[in-house]
Design a protein around this motif. Sequence first.
Motif, PDB file in Angstrom:
ATOM      1  N   ALA A  88       1.069  -1.247   0.141  1.00 31.58           N
ATOM      2  CA  ALA A  88       0.031  -0.045   0.064  1.00 31.58           C
ATOM      3  C   ALA A  88       0.203   1.070  -0.262  1.00 31.58           C
ATOM      4  O   ALA A  88       1.849   0.873   0.889  1.00 31.58           O
ATOM      5  N   PRO A  89       0.848   2.506  -0.498  1.00 30.94           N
ATOM      6  CA  PRO A  89       0.993   4.146  -0.441  1.00 30.94           C
ATOM      7  C   PRO A  89       1.182   3.666   0.815  1.00 30.94           C
ATOM      8  O   PRO A  89       0.193   3.623   1.602  1.00 30.94           O
ATOM      9  N   SER A  98      -0.431  -0.177 -10.048  1.00 32.42           N
ATOM     10  CA  SER A  98      -1.695  -0.420 -10.516  1.00 32.42           C
ATOM     11  C   SER A  98      -2.698   1.032 -10.766  1.00 32.42           C
ATOM     12  O   SER A  98      -2.133   1.486 -10.012  1.00 32.42           O
ATOM     13  N   LYS A  99      -3.455   0.961 -11.878  1.00 31.96           N
ATOM     14  CA  LYS A  99      -3.841   2.145 -12.460  1.00 31.96           C
ATOM     15  C   LYS A  99      -5.227   2.895 -10.746  1.00 31.96           C
ATOM     16  O   LYS A  99      -4.825   4.222 -11.274  1.00 31.96           O
ATOM     17  N   ASN A 100      -5.552   1.965 -10.427  1.00 30.97           N
ATOM     18  CA  ASN A 100      -6.074   2.935  -9.395  1.00 30.97           C
ATOM     19  C   ASN A 100      -5.008   3.452  -7.979  1.00 30.97           C
ATOM     20  O   ASN A 100      -5.347   3.951  -7.332  1.00 30.97           O
ATOM     21  N   LYS A 101      -3.570   3.158  -8.125  1.00 27.21           N
ATOM     22  CA  LYS A 101      -2.440   3.948  -6.802  1.00 27.21           C
ATOM     23  C   LYS A 101      -2.873   3.002  -6.152  1.00 27.21           C
ATOM     24  O   LYS A 101      -2.458   3.653  -5.264  1.00 27.21           O
ATOM     25  N   GLN A 102      -3.451   1.263  -5.648  1.00 30.89           N
ATOM     26  CA  GLN A 102      -3.812   0.443  -4.402  1.00 30.89           C
ATOM     27  C   GLN A 102      -2.147   0.686  -4.196  1.00 30.89           C
ATOM     28  O   GLN A 102      -1.802   0.091  -2.847  1.00 30.89           O
ATOM     29  N   LEU A 103      -1.342   0.017  -5.135  1.00 33.72           N
ATOM     30  CA  LEU A 103      -0.206  -0.574  -4.999  1.00 33.72           C
ATOM     31  C   LEU A 103       0.685   0.239  -5.936  1.00 33.72           C
ATOM     32  O   LEU A 103       0.406   0.512  -6.483  1.00 33.72           O
ATOM     33  N   VAL A 104       2.329   0.466  -4.634  1.00 29.41           N
ATOM     34  CA  VAL A 104       2.779   0.373  -4.347  1.00 29.41           C
ATOM     35  C   VAL A 104       4.421  -0.167  -4.632  1.00 29.41           C
ATOM     36  O   VAL A 104       4.673  -0.669  -3.660  1.00 29.41           O
TER      37      VAL A 104
END
Length: 226
Positions: free
Chosen positions: A156-157, A193-199
């Motif tokens: 997660a970010p 991930s496109k929804n920025k939920q994984l970095v």
Amino acid sequence: MVNQLLDEYAHLNKMPCETEVYLQIITPTQPIRIKTRLIGVDPYMSVILAMSSDSEWLSAKEYIREGQKVIVRLVNSDQPDANIIAFQSQVQKLMSIAGRWLVLDYPKSIQQVALRLHSRLPTHLDASLLDQQTQKPCSQGVLTDISINGGAFTGAPIKGAPLDKNYLLKVTLDSEQEAQMIPVAVKNSKKISKNKQLVQYGLHLKGNAEKSKLFVEHLVLHYLFN
């Protein structure tokens, strides 16, 4: 084909005496893990280990018998590239004439990893990044690769600006109650991930050289056969 086979087993055949050995005994309930040392290798015939009398060995005594299946991991840290060799085998016989020896069948196949300085080894281990002061989780995720210098963590970010900040990397291994931890610095990040939920965060290990090496060896040993 013969030359290829010889090359595959070259490191095992030349493994020096007193090399550290991690022995996993396969039981109907849960595996038993004990530590020992290498007595020697009879190339293409057998692998000979020392038997101990400490509490771990005593607890495993009833399972150490002829025909018992085992998993062997050897770590040769004396070379510039620490070689980790792992294989499945079974107990050939127990000897007590010249010493207390455990003789294993020579492996039919092996797995080998050289912990080179810049070589990344793929993993998939549950992990988290903790605040270095409070040890509270900043991100939960997975350690996706590891090397002597660092690794990649996907999770997660992290709030704020994590680049060049120090954290604690905590890795939880199956069947081990105590998690493995080491200080790290975040060197780069990439949204995956496109929804920025994984970095994905690139990590640099901050422990001293010996501690970092032991940390990486421990993770690789666990990952090879789990």
